[in-house]
Motif scaffolding. Structure first.
Motif, short mmCIF file in Angstrom:
data_model
loop_
_atom_site.label_atom_id
_atom_site.label_comp_id
_atom_site.label_asym_id
_atom_site.label_seq_id
_atom_site.Cartn_x
_atom_site.Cartn_y
_atom_site.Cartn_z
N LEU A 3 -27.72 -28.81 -40.16
CA LEU A 3 -27.64 -30.27 -40.05
C LEU A 3 -26.15 -30.58 -39.93
O LEU A 3 -25.32 -29.88 -40.51
N ASP A 4 -25.82 -31.66 -39.22
CA ASP A 4 -24.42 -32.05 -39.11
C ASP A 4 -23.87 -32.38 -40.50
O ASP A 4 -24.63 -32.72 -41.41
N LYS A 5 -22.56 -32.35 -40.62
CA LYS A 5 -21.92 -32.62 -41.92
C LYS A 5 -22.35 -33.99 -42.47
O LYS A 5 -22.57 -34.15 -43.66
N ASP A 6 -22.49 -34.98 -41.58
CA ASP A 6 -22.84 -36.32 -42.06
C ASP A 6 -24.35 -36.56 -42.13
O ASP A 6 -24.79 -37.62 -42.57
N THR A 7 -25.16 -35.61 -41.70
CA THR A 7 -26.62 -35.76 -41.78
C THR A 7 -27.08 -35.37 -43.18
O THR A 7 -26.57 -34.40 -43.75
N THR A 8 -28.04 -36.13 -43.70
CA THR A 8 -28.56 -35.85 -45.05
C THR A 8 -30.00 -35.36 -44.93
O THR A 8 -30.58 -35.33 -43.85
N PHE A 54 -27.69 -28.59 -30.31
CA PHE A 54 -26.53 -29.08 -31.05
C PHE A 54 -26.46 -30.62 -30.99
O PHE A 54 -26.50 -31.19 -29.89
N HIS A 55 -26.38 -31.27 -32.13
CA HIS A 55 -26.30 -32.75 -32.21
C HIS A 55 -27.42 -33.42 -31.40
O HIS A 55 -27.20 -34.47 -30.79
N GLN A 56 -28.58 -32.80 -31.39
CA GLN A 56 -29.59 -33.25 -30.42
C GLN A 56 -29.93 -34.74 -30.50
O GLN A 56 -29.97 -35.44 -29.48
N ILE A 57 -30.20 -35.21 -31.71
CA ILE A 57 -30.68 -36.60 -31.81
C ILE A 57 -29.57 -37.58 -31.45
O ILE A 57 -29.79 -38.55 -30.71
N TRP A 86 -26.60 -43.47 -39.22
CA TRP A 86 -26.90 -42.37 -40.13
C TRP A 86 -28.20 -41.70 -39.77
O TRP A 86 -29.07 -42.30 -39.12
N LEU A 87 -28.30 -40.45 -40.22
CA LEU A 87 -29.44 -39.62 -39.86
C LEU A 87 -29.87 -38.84 -41.08
O LEU A 87 -29.03 -38.26 -41.78
N LYS A 88 -31.18 -38.84 -41.32
CA LYS A 88 -31.70 -38.10 -42.49
C LYS A 88 -32.92 -37.31 -42.06
O LYS A 88 -33.83 -37.88 -41.44
N1 URA Z 1 -29.64 -34.03 -34.52
C1 URA Z 1 -28.35 -34.42 -34.74
O1 URA Z 1 -27.75 -35.08 -33.90
N2 URA Z 1 -27.77 -34.06 -35.89
C2 URA Z 1 -28.40 -33.35 -36.86
O2 URA Z 1 -27.81 -33.08 -37.91
C3 URA Z 1 -29.73 -32.97 -36.62
C4 URA Z 1 -30.32 -33.32 -35.44
#
Ligand code: URA
Length: 237
Positions: free
Chosen positions: A102-107, A183-186, A199-201
């Motif tokens: 998960l990205d550093k800022d993703t929870t 990578f950083h898909q969402i 933000w992303l969880k």
């Molecule tokens: N997609 C994102 O962009 N970040 C993540 O941490 C997970 C999925």
């Protein structure tokens, strides 16, 4: 495996504490008292007692963690705090690593294990393991965006994503369901539509839901039901 590692994994404390226990002559391996912490044992076949407690060896351990923001999904890093740094002493002994990133800022939900076979299968692009996220974004979402997710989105590098789910919860918040993990898909899927993620969880992985009772940074072992999901995943080709 060293006897002090085996006993620490079971929960008898740090290497130093276990050394003191061994010194007291209360540890036996196959009926023989052992006092040297470096003594090697076969954890699968040796019968090890600490006092009258039989040490049951666990080869593979699976935990879920509610990853906080600001922590990286790695086992070790010189500068940054990693998800493995948040484990307690007992679990530090198992050499766990995060399954995926998960990205550093993703929870949210991240699974840690020492089972490389499971990690490999869970992350295999062929398996299409489902991941569910909650995303807060900076602009209004509607049917246009939902349809784009359904059809697959072309990312900045030209890759076209598989069909994904976008359930709009309110104007700027949505549940996103993807079956791959670029990578950083969402963030990149939204970016392609001119939308920024605030933000992303992650709330679910492979059918295992995040235990909302876990505060950020907390973790627990997977339950039997959750383990059954893992066993199922491992048994399918
Ligand atoms: N997609 C994102 O962009 N970040 C993540 O941490 C997970 C999925």
């Amino acid at each position: 495996m060293r006897i002090d590692k085996l006993i620490s994994q079971y929960g008898f404390g740090s290497r130093k504490e276990v050394k003191a226990i061994l010194k007291h002559g209360v540890v036996s391996v196959d009926g023989e008292v052992v006092t040297n912490p470096q003594t090697r044992v076969n954890p699968e076949t040796s019968v090890v007692y600490v006092g009258d407690v039989l040490i049951e060896y666990e080869k593979y351990v699976y935990v879920m963690m509610n990853k906080p923001a600001g922590v990286i999904s790695a086992s070790y890093d010189d500068e940054e705090t990693t998800v493995c740094d948040l484990l307690d002493e007992k679990h530090q002994w198992f050499d766990l690593f995060p399954v995926g990133r998960l990205d550093k800022d993703t929870t949210g939900l991240i699974i840690l294990t020492n089972d490389g076979g499971f990690a490999h299968r869970a992350l295999s692009p062929k398996k299409h393991v489902e991941k569910v996220y909650l995303a807060q974004v900076d602009s209004e979402l509607g049917q246009k965006e939902a349809r784009a997710f359904e059809n697959g989105i072309t990312l900045d590098d030209g890759y076209r994503t598989m069909p994904a789910g976008l359930e709009i919860l309110n104007d700027k918040m949505a549940r996103v369901i993807i079956k791959e993990g670029k990578f950083h898909q969402i963030k990149r899927m939204f970016e392609a539509l001119g939308v920024n993620v605030i933000w992303l969880k992650r709330t679910a992985f492979a059918g295992i839901d995040l235990d909302e009772g876990l505060a950020p940074g907390e973790f627990r072992r997977l339950s039997q039901d959750e383990m059954n999901i893992i066993v199922n995943l491992l048994s399918k080709d």
